[in-house]
Design a protein around this motif. Structure first.
Motif, PDB file in Angstrom:
ATOM      1  N   TRP A 117      54.006  66.250  79.763  1.00 22.40           N
ATOM      2  CA  TRP A 117      53.838  65.683  81.105  1.00 22.40           C
ATOM      3  C   TRP A 117      54.132  64.182  81.089  1.00 22.40           C
ATOM      4  O   TRP A 117      54.806  63.663  81.975  1.00 22.40           O
ATOM      5  CB  TRP A 117      52.417  65.933  81.617  1.00 22.40           C
ATOM      6  CG  TRP A 117      52.171  67.351  82.010  1.00 22.40           C
ATOM      7  CD1 TRP A 117      52.121  68.427  81.177  1.00 22.40           C
ATOM      8  CD2 TRP A 117      51.965  67.848  83.328  1.00 22.40           C
ATOM      9  NE1 TRP A 117      51.878  69.571  81.898  1.00 22.40           N
ATOM     10  CE2 TRP A 117      51.767  69.241  83.218  1.00 22.40           C
ATOM     11  CE3 TRP A 117      51.893  67.251  84.584  1.00 22.40           C
ATOM     12  CZ2 TRP A 117      51.530  70.044  84.318  1.00 22.40           C
ATOM     13  CZ3 TRP A 117      51.646  68.055  85.680  1.00 22.40           C
ATOM     14  CH2 TRP A 117      51.481  69.431  85.549  1.00 22.40           C
ATOM     15  N   GLY A 162      57.210  62.233  82.949  1.00 21.00           N
ATOM     16  CA  GLY A 162      56.932  61.102  83.826  1.00 21.00           C
ATOM     17  C   GLY A 162      57.728  59.866  83.458  1.00 21.00           C
ATOM     18  O   GLY A 162      58.266  59.175  84.323  1.00 21.00           O
ATOM     19  N   TRP A 167      52.636  60.015  88.668  1.00 19.51           N
ATOM     20  CA  TRP A 167      51.685  61.123  88.766  1.00 19.51           C
ATOM     21  C   TRP A 167      51.719  61.985  87.512  1.00 19.51           C
ATOM     22  O   TRP A 167      50.679  62.399  87.008  1.00 19.51           O
ATOM     23  CB  TRP A 167      51.983  61.956  90.020  1.00 19.51           C
ATOM     24  CG  TRP A 167      51.017  63.062  90.270  1.00 19.51           C
ATOM     25  CD1 TRP A 167      49.786  62.972  90.869  1.00 19.51           C
ATOM     26  CD2 TRP A 167      51.195  64.444  89.932  1.00 19.51           C
ATOM     27  NE1 TRP A 167      49.206  64.213  90.928  1.00 19.51           N
ATOM     28  CE2 TRP A 167      50.041  65.130  90.352  1.00 19.51           C
ATOM     29  CE3 TRP A 167      52.219  65.159  89.327  1.00 19.51           C
ATOM     30  CZ2 TRP A 167      49.892  66.509  90.182  1.00 19.51           C
ATOM     31  CZ3 TRP A 167      52.068  66.530  89.148  1.00 19.51           C
ATOM     32  CH2 TRP A 167      50.911  67.184  89.578  1.00 19.51           C
ATOM     33  N   LEU A 168      52.926  62.241  87.001  1.00 18.82           N
ATOM     34  CA  LEU A 168      53.043  63.027  85.774  1.00 18.82           C
ATOM     35  C   LEU A 168      52.370  62.330  84.590  1.00 18.82           C
ATOM     36  O   LEU A 168      51.669  62.972  83.799  1.00 18.82           O
ATOM     37  CB  LEU A 168      54.512  63.311  85.461  1.00 18.82           C
ATOM     38  CG  LEU A 168      55.197  64.335  86.355  1.00 18.82           C
ATOM     39  CD1 LEU A 168      56.706  64.291  86.162  1.00 18.82           C
ATOM     40  CD2 LEU A 168      54.660  65.732  86.091  1.00 18.82           C
ATOM     41  N   VAL A 169      52.579  61.024  84.469  1.00 22.12           N
ATOM     42  CA  VAL A 169      51.909  60.269  83.408  1.00 22.12           C
ATOM     43  C   VAL A 169      50.394  60.340  83.605  1.00 22.12           C
ATOM     44  O   VAL A 169      49.635  60.570  82.648  1.00 22.12           O
ATOM     45  CB  VAL A 169      52.412  58.809  83.354  1.00 22.12           C
ATOM     46  CG1 VAL A 169      51.567  57.977  82.398  1.00 22.12           C
ATOM     47  CG2 VAL A 169      53.884  58.757  82.956  1.00 22.12           C
ATOM     48  N   GLY A 175      56.836  60.350  88.879  1.00 21.47           N
ATOM     49  CA  GLY A 175      56.747  59.968  87.468  1.00 21.47           C
ATOM     50  C   GLY A 175      55.390  59.404  87.110  1.00 21.47           C
ATOM     51  O   GLY A 175      54.806  59.760  86.076  1.00 21.47           O
TER      52      GLY A 175
END
Length: 110
Positions: free
Chosen positions: A35, A39, A21-23, A19
């Protein structure tokens, strides 16, 4: 070592690190709101996973999870970003995982 607890720690790490990493990708790499939203959802799900641990002590669970987070972050970096940990990174992660084992699985009086 209780298998359920280990699997829950692994799932928590996947959700929290993934999460974050997605942010990061959404903001720092300009990949957009989808994305970031994914996240945020993953980070929210991480919060629920910790409640499924068999130990009833919040402080113990989160303290032990900290070690899983450290090691998992290095692994995530290797897989997702090509990060190459050095021997000190590896030693630090192993020490953290040893701490997890002591905190969570040391024998305690009933």
């Amino acid at each position: 070592m209780p298998l359920r607890s280990v699997l829950l720690f692994a799932l928590a790490a996947l959700l929290e690190i993934g999460g974050a990493w997605l942010v990061w990708q959404g903001v720092r790499e300009h990949r957009g709101w989808a994305w970031i939203g994914a996240g945020v959802i993953a980070l929210g799900l991480y919060g629920f996973v910790a409640t499924l641990q068999p130990d009833a002590h919040f402080g113990r669970i989160l303290a032990a999870y900290g070690g899983v987070f450290v090691a998992g972050s290095l692994v995530w970096g290797m897989v997702a970003d090509g990060f190459r940990p050095d021997r000190w990174d590896v030693l630090g992660a192993l020490l953290c995982l040893a701490g997890v084992a002591v905190i969570m699985y040391a024998p305690r009086p009933a």
